[in-house]
Design an enzyme around this catalytic site. Structure first.
Site, PDB file in Angstrom:
ATOM      1  N   SER A 149       0.972  -1.319  -0.006  1.00  0.00           N
ATOM      2  CA  SER A 149      -0.003  -0.015   0.058  1.00  0.00           C
ATOM      3  C   SER A 149       0.745   1.229   0.045  1.00  0.00           C
ATOM      4  O   SER A 149       1.956   1.273   0.562  1.00  0.00           O
ATOM      5  CB  SER A 149      -0.825  -0.035   1.181  1.00  0.00           C
ATOM      6  OG  SER A 149      -1.537   1.101   1.266  1.00  0.00           O
ATOM      7  N   TYR A 162      -2.041  -1.161  10.638  1.00  0.00           N
ATOM      8  CA  TYR A 162      -2.307  -1.318   9.357  1.00  0.00           C
ATOM      9  C   TYR A 162      -0.918  -0.564   8.305  1.00  0.00           C
ATOM     10  O   TYR A 162      -0.281  -1.608   7.864  1.00  0.00           O
ATOM     11  CB  TYR A 162      -3.518  -0.800   8.634  1.00  0.00           C
ATOM     12  CG  TYR A 162      -3.737  -0.934   7.383  1.00  0.00           C
ATOM     13  CD1 TYR A 162      -4.029  -2.214   6.858  1.00  0.00           C
ATOM     14  CD2 TYR A 162      -3.475   0.117   6.502  1.00  0.00           C
ATOM     15  CE1 TYR A 162      -4.018  -2.239   5.456  1.00  0.00           C
ATOM     16  CE2 TYR A 162      -3.460   0.109   5.146  1.00  0.00           C
ATOM     17  CZ  TYR A 162      -3.751  -1.042   4.372  1.00  0.00           C
ATOM     18  OH  TYR A 162      -3.844  -1.272   3.169  1.00  0.00           O
TER      19      TYR A 162
HETATM   20  N1  LIG Z   1      -8.845  -0.402  -0.848  1.00  0.00           N
HETATM   21  C1  LIG Z   1      -7.835   0.325  -0.286  1.00  0.00           C
HETATM   22  O1  LIG Z   1      -8.067   1.578  -0.204  1.00  0.00           O
HETATM   23  C2  LIG Z   1      -6.434  -0.157  -0.247  1.00  0.00           C
HETATM   24  C3  LIG Z   1      -5.134   0.590  -0.565  1.00  0.00           C
HETATM   25  C4  LIG Z   1      -3.981   0.137  -0.443  1.00  0.00           C
HETATM   26  C5  LIG Z   1      -3.945  -1.153  -0.177  1.00  0.00           C
HETATM   27  N2  LIG Z   1      -4.967  -2.122  -0.090  1.00  0.00           N
HETATM   28  C6  LIG Z   1      -4.548  -3.544   0.075  1.00  0.00           C
HETATM   29  O2  LIG Z   1      -5.278  -4.124  -1.112  1.00  0.00           O
HETATM   30  C7  LIG Z   1      -5.541  -5.516  -0.570  1.00  0.00           C
HETATM   31  C8  LIG Z   1      -7.070  -5.912  -1.075  1.00  0.00           C
HETATM   32  O3  LIG Z   1      -7.649  -4.878  -0.214  1.00  0.00           O
HETATM   33  P1  LIG Z   1      -9.075  -4.653  -0.851  1.00  0.00           P
HETATM   34  O4  LIG Z   1      -9.434  -3.166  -0.743  1.00  0.00           O
HETATM   35  O5  LIG Z   1      -9.540  -5.421  -1.835  1.00  0.00           O
HETATM   36  O6  LIG Z   1     -10.179  -5.145   0.419  1.00  0.00           O
HETATM   37  P2  LIG Z   1     -11.475  -5.564   0.541  1.00  0.00           P
HETATM   38  O7  LIG Z   1     -12.408  -5.126  -0.641  1.00  0.00           O
HETATM   39  O8  LIG Z   1     -12.081  -5.562   1.972  1.00  0.00           O
HETATM   40  O9  LIG Z   1     -11.544  -7.397  -0.023  1.00  0.00           O
HETATM   41  C9  LIG Z   1     -10.628  -7.986   0.940  1.00  0.00           C
HETATM   42  C10 LIG Z   1     -10.690  -9.579   0.375  1.00  0.00           C
HETATM   43  O10 LIG Z   1     -10.252 -10.198   1.320  1.00  0.00           O
HETATM   44  C11 LIG Z   1     -11.028 -11.331   1.688  1.00  0.00           C
HETATM   45  N3  LIG Z   1     -10.714 -11.715   3.103  1.00  0.00           N
HETATM   46  C12 LIG Z   1     -10.748 -10.684   4.114  1.00  0.00           C
HETATM   47  N4  LIG Z   1     -10.552 -11.431   5.160  1.00  0.00           N
HETATM   48  C13 LIG Z   1     -10.325 -12.509   4.952  1.00  0.00           C
HETATM   49  C14 LIG Z   1      -9.953 -13.684   5.560  1.00  0.00           C
HETATM   50  N5  LIG Z   1      -9.656 -13.623   7.175  1.00  0.00           N
HETATM   51  N6  LIG Z   1      -9.501 -14.867   5.129  1.00  0.00           N
HETATM   52  C15 LIG Z   1      -9.854 -14.885   3.816  1.00  0.00           C
HETATM   53  N7  LIG Z   1     -10.256 -13.973   3.061  1.00  0.00           N
HETATM   54  C16 LIG Z   1     -10.405 -12.642   3.643  1.00  0.00           C
HETATM   55  C17 LIG Z   1     -12.362 -10.975   1.572  1.00  0.00           C
HETATM   56  O11 LIG Z   1     -13.183 -11.936   1.416  1.00  0.00           O
HETATM   57  P3  LIG Z   1     -14.820 -11.946   1.516  1.00  0.00           P
HETATM   58  O12 LIG Z   1     -15.092 -11.133  -0.022  1.00  0.00           O
HETATM   59  O13 LIG Z   1     -15.604 -13.285   1.509  1.00  0.00           O
HETATM   60  O14 LIG Z   1     -15.126 -10.859   2.508  1.00  0.00           O
HETATM   61  C18 LIG Z   1     -12.291  -9.963   0.215  1.00  0.00           C
HETATM   62  O15 LIG Z   1     -12.185 -11.027  -0.970  1.00  0.00           O
HETATM   63  C19 LIG Z   1      -5.292  -5.644   0.845  1.00  0.00           C
HETATM   64  O16 LIG Z   1      -4.007  -6.172   1.420  1.00  0.00           O
HETATM   65  C20 LIG Z   1      -5.175  -4.033   1.306  1.00  0.00           C
HETATM   66  O17 LIG Z   1      -4.371  -4.004   2.126  1.00  0.00           O
HETATM   67  C21 LIG Z   1      -6.260  -1.460  -0.333  1.00  0.00           C
END
Ligand SMILES: NC(=O)c1ccc[n+]([C@@H]2O[C@H](COP(=O)([O-])OP(=O)(O)OC[C@H]3O[C@@H](n4cnc5c(N)ncnc54)[C@H](OP(=O)(O)O)[C@@H]3O)[C@@H](O)[C@H]2O)c1
Length: 270
Positions: A149, A162
């Site tokens: 990130s 985080y």
């Molecule tokens: N969104 C942002 O602003 C942002 C910015 C920088 C970095 N990131 C990084 O990008 C990555 C993806 O984030 P995202 O934005 O796509 O988040 P998200 O929309 O919350 O999606 C998270 C995904 O991970 C799965 N998940 C969550 N907890 C889990 C667990 N305990 N076991 C198995 N699967 C689990 C969820 O499954 P379900 O669908 O079944 O709930 C979902 O598919 C993360 O590493 C995050 O730190 C995000």
């Protein structure tokens, strides 16, 4: 091994990619990138929707293999890896994407939530990386994407644990990359800026600037940039628009207290 014939060839002929947390958000968009470029995909998620997401991916003309498990437990990580290796095919690419956030003042947040964050973002990433690296190095081929990130480049008050977990991911990816440079296995870090997924809502940050998804980066663009960098073999890429990329550059020369104060304004609960 599946020999299902589809519009883009046979499963046995296509490379296989795995995406942790590929059931939604950036992970599902990464899985779509792999699928549209002719990879079969294995995805994990914590809820039932991983099965619907696999159907969405299969509609792109590839084989999609859903696994439901908790990426914050040893058995959940090992279970997904066993599920993938039981397909009996080499893993050509792996996106270590799954991650959660926890918003709020550290003095108030629940320790269990933060230990779970570390279990998923740090311990689980190391666990899956160990399996993937040993598998790929043995085959002399592979591509690994670690989703970090822009938070890796700044203190993250009110997401106090985080940001450090994402700094771990960035440094881990760059470290591994150097170790593996002569093995045929590449490692790339993806550093998204704030992105329009369910991430901040799941982190309990609805009452902050991050509660509004309208100003954030587009998750499809972020995933496309991550995929392109992975295939190019780049060491890292910042995911998002030009302002996001510039912010990551500026963070290199901005003092930590200045960045911390700015981040606090955006992430402090109202
Ligand atoms: N969104 C942002 O602003 C942002 C910015 C920088 C970095 N990131 C990084 O990008 C990555 C993806 O984030 P995202 O934005 O796509 O988040 P998200 O929309 O919350 O999606 C998270 C995904 O991970 C799965 N998940 C969550 N907890 C889990 C667990 N305990 N076991 C198995 N699967 C689990 C969820 O499954 P379900 O669908 O079944 O709930 C979902 O598919 C993360 O590493 C995050 O730190 C995000």
């Amino acid at each position: 091994m599946s020999d299902t014939t589809t519009t883009t060839g046979t499963a046995a002929a296509r490379p296989l990619a795995l995406v942790t947390g590929g059931a939604s958000g950036i992970g599902l968009e990464l899985a779509k990138q792999f699928a549209t470029h002719g990879y079969d995909v294995a995805i994990s998620g914590q809820s039932e929707r991983v099965f619907d997401s696999a159907k969405t991916l299969a509609d792109l003309g590839v084989e999609a293999y859903p696994f439901r498990g908790d990426a914050g437990t040893y058995d959940g990580v090992e279970g997904f890896w066993t599920f993938v290796t039981d397909l009996g095919r080499p893993v050509a690419a792996a996106a270590l994407n799954v991650g959660i956030g926890v918003g709020g003042a550290f003095v108030d947040t629940d320790l269990d939530d933060e230990l779970k964050l570390i279990a998923i973002n740090v311990t689980g990433t190391v666990h899956m990386a160990k399996r993937v690296v040993q598998h790929m190095v043995a085959g002399g081929d592979g591509r690994i994407l670690v989703v970090s990130s822009v938070s890796a480049t700044t203190p993250t008050p009110y997401e106090t644990v985080y940001g450090p977990s994402k700094a771990f991911g960035f440094s881990f990816a760059e470290s591994l990359r150097e170790e593996l440079k002569d093995t045929g296995v590449s490692v790339t870090a993806l550093l998204p800026g704030a992105t329009n997924s369910e991430f901040h809502a799941n982190a309990g940050m609805g009452n902050t600037k991050f509660g509004d998804n309208s100003w954030k980066n587009d998750k499809t663009l972020v995933a496309q940039q991550g995929y392109d960098a992975l295939i190019a073999g780049d060491d890292h890429v910042v995911g998002g628009d030009e302002a996001t990329k510039q912010a990551a550059i500026d963070n290199r020369t901005t003092p930590e207290p200045v960045k911390a104060a700015r981040q606090a304004e955006a992430a402090r609960p109202s």
